[in-house]
Scaffold this motif. Structure first.
Motif, mmCIF file in Angstrom:
data_model
loop_
_atom_site.group_PDB
_atom_site.id
_atom_site.type_symbol
_atom_site.label_atom_id
_atom_site.label_comp_id
_atom_site.label_asym_id
_atom_site.label_seq_id
_atom_site.Cartn_x
_atom_site.Cartn_y
_atom_site.Cartn_z
ATOM 1 N N TYR A 1 -8.507 14.424 0.869
ATOM 2 C CA TYR A 1 -8.912 14.562 2.164
ATOM 3 C C TYR A 1 -9.460 13.494 3.038
ATOM 4 O O TYR A 1 -9.030 13.603 4.161
ATOM 5 C CB TYR A 1 -10.129 15.694 1.949
ATOM 6 C CG TYR A 1 -10.165 16.214 3.488
ATOM 7 C CD1 TYR A 1 -9.483 17.352 3.817
ATOM 8 C CD2 TYR A 1 -11.649 16.041 3.941
ATOM 9 C CE1 TYR A 1 -9.906 17.950 5.180
ATOM 10 C CE2 TYR A 1 -12.060 16.600 5.163
ATOM 11 C CZ TYR A 1 -11.018 17.789 5.697
ATOM 12 O OH TYR A 1 -11.511 18.240 6.804
ATOM 13 N N THR A 2 -9.741 12.523 2.512
ATOM 14 C CA THR A 2 -10.091 11.155 3.159
ATOM 15 C C THR A 2 -10.429 10.057 2.269
ATOM 16 O O THR A 2 -10.333 10.115 0.924
ATOM 17 C CB THR A 2 -11.441 11.588 3.971
ATOM 18 O OG1 THR A 2 -11.898 10.589 4.699
ATOM 19 C CG2 THR A 2 -12.710 11.697 2.951
ATOM 20 N N VAL A 3 -10.425 8.922 2.709
ATOM 21 C CA VAL A 3 -10.774 7.908 1.934
ATOM 22 C C VAL A 3 -12.464 7.370 2.171
ATOM 23 O O VAL A 3 -12.653 7.209 3.228
ATOM 24 C CB VAL A 3 -10.184 6.630 2.239
ATOM 25 C CG1 VAL A 3 -10.315 5.480 1.650
ATOM 26 C CG2 VAL A 3 -8.504 7.119 2.353
ATOM 27 N N TRP A 4 -13.044 7.179 1.030
ATOM 28 C CA TRP A 4 -14.554 6.802 1.314
ATOM 29 C C TRP A 4 -14.616 5.402 0.619
ATOM 30 O O TRP A 4 -14.355 4.988 -0.370
ATOM 31 C CB TRP A 4 -15.327 7.726 0.330
ATOM 32 C CG TRP A 4 -16.658 7.368 0.103
ATOM 33 C CD1 TRP A 4 -17.533 7.089 1.169
ATOM 34 C CD2 TRP A 4 -17.571 7.698 -1.254
ATOM 35 N NE1 TRP A 4 -18.790 6.968 0.474
ATOM 36 C CE2 TRP A 4 -18.623 7.351 -0.782
ATOM 37 C CE3 TRP A 4 -17.283 8.218 -2.419
ATOM 38 C CZ2 TRP A 4 -19.822 7.546 -1.587
ATOM 39 C CZ3 TRP A 4 -18.368 8.176 -3.139
ATOM 40 C CH2 TRP A 4 -19.659 7.940 -2.752
ATOM 41 N N ALA A 59 0.885 5.420 -1.077
ATOM 42 C CA ALA A 59 0.066 4.449 -0.143
ATOM 43 C C ALA A 59 0.262 4.631 1.339
ATOM 44 O O ALA A 59 -0.650 4.462 2.037
ATOM 45 C CB ALA A 59 0.228 3.167 -0.557
ATOM 46 N N THR A 60 1.354 5.069 1.865
ATOM 47 C CA THR A 60 1.884 5.067 3.175
ATOM 48 C C THR A 60 1.105 6.290 3.458
ATOM 49 O O THR A 60 0.375 6.411 4.733
ATOM 50 C CB THR A 60 3.325 5.335 3.328
ATOM 51 O OG1 THR A 60 4.011 4.153 3.004
ATOM 52 C CG2 THR A 60 3.560 5.312 4.791
ATOM 53 N N ALA A 61 0.969 7.512 2.778
ATOM 54 C CA ALA A 61 0.332 8.795 3.227
ATOM 55 C C ALA A 61 -1.061 8.490 3.297
ATOM 56 O O ALA A 61 -1.682 8.932 4.394
ATOM 57 C CB ALA A 61 0.693 9.648 2.152
ATOM 58 N N PHE A 62 -1.642 7.686 2.380
ATOM 59 C CA PHE A 62 -3.049 7.321 2.429
ATOM 60 C C PHE A 62 -3.582 6.611 3.602
ATOM 61 O O PHE A 62 -4.773 6.836 4.138
ATOM 62 C CB PHE A 62 -3.524 6.735 1.089
ATOM 63 C CG PHE A 62 -3.304 7.650 -0.239
ATOM 64 C CD1 PHE A 62 -2.978 8.826 -0.086
ATOM 65 C CD2 PHE A 62 -2.894 6.578 -1.367
ATOM 66 C CE1 PHE A 62 -2.630 9.595 -1.413
ATOM 67 C CE2 PHE A 62 -2.550 7.324 -2.512
ATOM 68 C CZ PHE A 62 -2.470 8.854 -2.403
ATOM 69 N N ALA A 63 -2.792 5.898 4.321
ATOM 70 C CA ALA A 63 -3.037 5.138 5.412
ATOM 71 C C ALA A 63 -3.310 5.975 6.576
ATOM 72 O O ALA A 63 -4.008 5.480 7.510
ATOM 73 C CB ALA A 63 -2.078 4.085 5.611
ATOM 74 N N LYS A 64 -2.764 7.051 6.500
ATOM 75 C CA LYS A 64 -2.971 8.219 7.595
ATOM 76 C C LYS A 64 -4.255 9.040 7.327
ATOM 77 O O LYS A 64 -4.682 9.522 8.323
ATOM 78 C CB LYS A 64 -1.920 9.121 7.935
ATOM 79 C CG LYS A 64 -0.515 8.375 8.032
ATOM 80 C CD LYS A 64 0.659 9.233 8.126
ATOM 81 C CE LYS A 64 1.950 8.645 8.346
ATOM 82 N NZ LYS A 64 2.755 9.628 8.232
ATOM 83 N N LYS A 124 -10.134 11.907 18.301
ATOM 84 C CA LYS A 124 -9.688 11.424 17.065
ATOM 85 C C LYS A 124 -8.680 10.164 17.036
ATOM 86 O O LYS A 124 -8.912 9.383 15.872
ATOM 87 C CB LYS A 124 -9.207 12.735 16.369
ATOM 88 C CG LYS A 124 -8.837 12.276 14.601
ATOM 89 C CD LYS A 124 -8.320 13.636 14.134
ATOM 90 C CE LYS A 124 -7.958 13.500 12.628
ATOM 91 N NZ LYS A 124 -6.842 12.487 12.506
ATOM 92 N N SER A 125 -7.883 10.208 17.959
ATOM 93 C CA SER A 125 -6.983 9.141 18.196
ATOM 94 C C SER A 125 -7.762 8.006 18.267
ATOM 95 O O SER A 125 -6.891 6.767 17.957
ATOM 96 C CB SER A 125 -5.950 9.547 18.988
ATOM 97 O OG SER A 125 -6.573 9.748 20.467
ATOM 98 N N HIS A 126 -8.936 8.004 18.718
ATOM 99 C CA HIS A 126 -9.460 6.616 18.970
ATOM 100 C C HIS A 126 -10.299 6.000 17.756
ATOM 101 O O HIS A 126 -10.709 4.832 18.011
ATOM 102 C CB HIS A 126 -10.460 6.601 20.209
ATOM 103 C CG HIS A 126 -9.666 6.750 21.819
ATOM 104 N ND1 HIS A 126 -9.069 7.845 22.121
ATOM 105 C CD2 HIS A 126 -9.390 5.748 22.399
ATOM 106 C CE1 HIS A 126 -8.302 7.525 23.212
ATOM 107 N NE2 HIS A 126 -8.537 6.306 23.506
#
Length: 309
Positions: A135-138, A164-169, A196-198
């Motif tokens: 869901y997110t990177v902690w 890895a490309t997907a996780f960057a998002k 959110k875009s900022h």
């Protein structure tokens, strides 16, 4: 005078009538016993080696070849990783495909929760994958950990380049307790895509409240327990004033009736005179922060009041 022959018993009559059926049954039992004896006497690998030519000849018929492989539900895992786990390709003998082994290999791939694998003798192989996506990177203690919506670590089991490309998002959350409280904040940010875009990261402060780090280096201080109203308010302000596009370094929203903005200092003029010039006219020092306040209270906060606890 000749005595008539004695009448046969009922059992004798039954056996006589069933003689034609009993003979083939006896032969079948004999062959089965002989086959069992050979199976027990000959080692299994040797037996498999001996019947391999016959098996290959049977499997070599075009009617028993893999004609298609359908894969559904894979969003993070690459096709190559899935096909390596299946260990089968179009044109291979379909009976060589081991469904159990394929299922085990697929379950070991990154972020796969469970799979279903079906093999059809007509040549189709159907694979449906249910993923357990992060869901997110902690970011915690210098490490980046993939977590699910509940804040639990998602084992990556060796991610590849596509993963890895997907996780960057994925959103980034930082700090103690950020993993357990990230879902509620991210859900609100997803409701306000302009805000959110900022945002580049959400930082958990003392495991009580959040700061939002923006792409231009600015920081938004959110109130404790009132993140949703503050984010919605920020979205409305941005829509009317383009606040998030302005040169600010800090937006303090911790007080419900006050919005404190710390602006970036203006850049020094390249034509300023070294003897004084513009500086003598009272130009601000490049190290001085400018403050503006949108508030019902006309009193301006000091820089110390704008700092986080």
């Amino acid at each position: 005078m000749k005595r008539p022959a004695s009448r046969p018993s009922r059992t004798g009559l039954f056996l006589k009538r069933q003689k034609r059926l009993l003979r083939p049954m006896a032969g079948f039992v004999l062959l089965a016993a002989l086959g069992a004896g050979v199976y027990l006497a000959v080692p299994l690998p040797t037996l498999q080696k001996q019947i391999a030519p016959l098996r290959d000849k049977i499997l070599g018929t075009s009617a028993l070849r893999v004609t298609s492989i359908r894969i559904e539900g894979a969003n993070l895992t690459s096709d190559s990783a899935i096909r390596n786990a299946l260990n089968i390709a179009v044109g291979d003998p379909v009976l060589n495909f081991n469904v159990s082994h394929a299922r085990e290999a697929l379950n070991a791939l990154p972020f796969v929760d469970h799979v279903s694998v079906e093999r059809h003798l007509s040549g189709e192989i159907d694979v449906h994958i249910t993923e357990r996506p992060p869901y997110t990177v902690w970011q915690h203690q210098g490490h980046f950990i993939l977590i699910d919506r509940q804040g639990q670590k998602v084992p990556d089991q060796g991610s590849n380049d596509k993963d890895a490309t997907a996780f960057a998002k994925l959103p980034l959350v930082v700090g103690e307790g950020a993993n357990e409280n990230a879902a509620a904040l991210i859900d609100v940010l997803q409701q306000e895509p302009d805000v959110k875009s900022h945002v580049t990261a959400a930082v958990r402060v003392s495991n009580r409240r959040w700061n939002l780090s923006l792409k231009d280096g600015a920081t938004v201080l959110l109130p404790e327990g009132e993140e949703a109203p503050a984010i919605h308010r920020l979205a409305r302000l941005n829509a009317s004033t383009q606040l998030l596009e302005r040169p600010v370094v800090l937006i303090d929203m911790r007080l419900p009736d006050r919005l404190t903005i710390r602006e970036r200092p203006p850049e020094s003029s390249p034509t300023a005179s070294p003897q004084g010039g513009d500086a003598a006219k009272g130009s601000p020092s490049p190290h001085t922060a400018h403050h503006t306040s949108m508030t019902k209270d006309p009193t301006r906060p000091t820089p110390e009041e704008s700092r986080d606890e």
